[in-house]
Design a protein around this motif. Structure first.
Motif, PDB file in Angstrom:
ATOM      1  N   ARG A 253       0.857  -1.153   0.106  1.00  0.00           N
ATOM      2  CA  ARG A 253       0.049  -0.136   0.136  1.00  0.00           C
ATOM      3  C   ARG A 253       0.790   1.532   0.098  1.00  0.00           C
ATOM      4  O   ARG A 253       0.527   2.010  -0.818  1.00  0.00           O
TER       5      ARG A 253
ATOM      6  N   ALA B   6       0.967   3.864  -3.085  1.00  0.00           N
ATOM      7  CA  ALA B   6       0.449   5.367  -2.665  1.00  0.00           C
ATOM      8  C   ALA B   6       1.686   6.292  -2.820  1.00  0.00           C
ATOM      9  O   ALA B   6       1.483   7.541  -3.396  1.00  0.00           O
TER      10      ALA B   6
ATOM     11  N   LEU C  23      -6.517   1.765  -0.204  1.00  0.00           N
ATOM     12  CA  LEU C  23      -6.194   2.921  -0.894  1.00  0.00           C
ATOM     13  C   LEU C  23      -7.422   3.466  -1.553  1.00  0.00           C
ATOM     14  O   LEU C  23      -7.602   4.671  -1.721  1.00  0.00           O
TER      15      LEU C  23
ATOM     16  N   SER D 234      -8.968   5.656   0.822  1.00  0.00           N
ATOM     17  CA  SER D 234      -8.257   6.952   1.039  1.00  0.00           C
ATOM     18  C   SER D 234      -8.612   7.717  -0.123  1.00  0.00           C
ATOM     19  O   SER D 234      -8.402   9.075  -0.176  1.00  0.00           O
TER      20      SER D 234
ATOM     21  N   LEU E 256      -7.599   7.168  -3.177  1.00  0.00           N
ATOM     22  CA  LEU E 256      -6.573   7.227  -4.381  1.00  0.00           C
ATOM     23  C   LEU E 256      -6.898   6.115  -5.376  1.00  0.00           C
ATOM     24  O   LEU E 256      -6.091   6.225  -6.383  1.00  0.00           O
TER      25      LEU E 256
ATOM     26  N   PRO F  78      -1.304   8.099   3.000  1.00  0.00           N
ATOM     27  CA  PRO F  78      -0.601   8.555   1.888  1.00  0.00           C
ATOM     28  C   PRO F  78      -0.137  10.204   1.583  1.00  0.00           C
ATOM     29  O   PRO F  78       0.828  10.601   1.162  1.00  0.00           O
TER      30      PRO F  78
END
Length: 232
Positions: free
Chosen positions: A29, A33, A70, A73, A75, A176
């Motif tokens: 991850r 990221a 991710l 997040s 992303l 991240p």
């Protein structure tokens, strides 16, 4: 009177420079990221689980877990049967996430100033001093890893396990962006100065001062990431 150390507090601060062994999913991850926040994987890039597993020498299970984290997040846009695409969270969502993070960490810092145990105080002081040396040496990687332990130690020092759970969950989503902001010019020195204000207030037992210093710190982290993101 300080409360006795909880098992969580001891685990969070078992040594001045230990942050714990990362899982394979966490390592994958972080690497993905970093590539996204550096602009090496632009929005719209398709992330294939099999190709990533081969690249990292891992099974698809940790890759799938990394992609799921991710996506939380913002992303990655992961859709069933359509694969995972690199994305970017909206400015509004990122702002909202950092606002919540600032309040959670401010509460943690305030409780830490009130409840931190003597052994935790000593470890926090030592870690802060060690991070000052990392900053002077320009050791970005070591400082970035120690930074996670620094914040976790403050969470644990508040001795409220439920708050720790909420704060860690939010921090993972923002990880991240928090890691990327260290690439901004001069950020290590500024980060250490901000930490110093937090630590000073905690050691004085100043609950309101610690909360305010931490709230300001997270707001600056957000601004630093935004400035960095505009350059890539």
């Amino acid at each position: 009177m300080s409360l006795p150390e909880s098992p969580l507090a001891v685990a969070a601060s078992s040594g001045p420079l230990r942050t714990g062994r990362k899982t394979r999913a966490e390592d994958i991850r972080e690497q993905i990221a970093d590539e996204i926040t550096r602009g090496l994987l632009p929005p719209g890039t398709l992330l294939d689980e099999s190709a990533l597993a081969a690249r990292f020498g891992a099974s698809r299970t940790p890759v799938r877990e990394a992609i799921r984290e991710l996506a939380a997040s913002g992303l990655i846009d992961a859709r069933p049967h359509r694969g995972a695409l690199v994305a970017r969270p909206s400015l509004e969502r990122l702002q909202n996430m950092f606002e919540v993070m600032a309040e959670l960490e401010a509460l943690c810092a305030g409780l830490c100033a009130q409840n931190i145990a003597p052994a935790e105080r000593r470890r926090l002081e030592l870690l802060h001093a060690d991070m000052g040396e990392m900053m002077r040496l320009g050791d970005f990687a070591a400082y970035r890893e120690a930074n996670e332990q620094f914040h976790t130690s403050i969470y644990a020092g508040g001795h409220n396990d439920y708050l720790v759970e909420l704060t860690l969950a939010t921090r993972q989503r923002l990880s991240p962006f928090r890691r990327a902001q260290f690439r901004a010019l001069g950020r290590l020195a500024l980060s250490h100065q901000e930490h110093d204000r937090v630590v000073t207030a905690i050691l004085r037992g100043d609950r309101d001062g610690a909360a305010a210093a931490m709230r300001d710190h997270i707001a600056i982290v957000h601004d630093a990431y935004e400035k960095y993101a505009q350059l890539i």
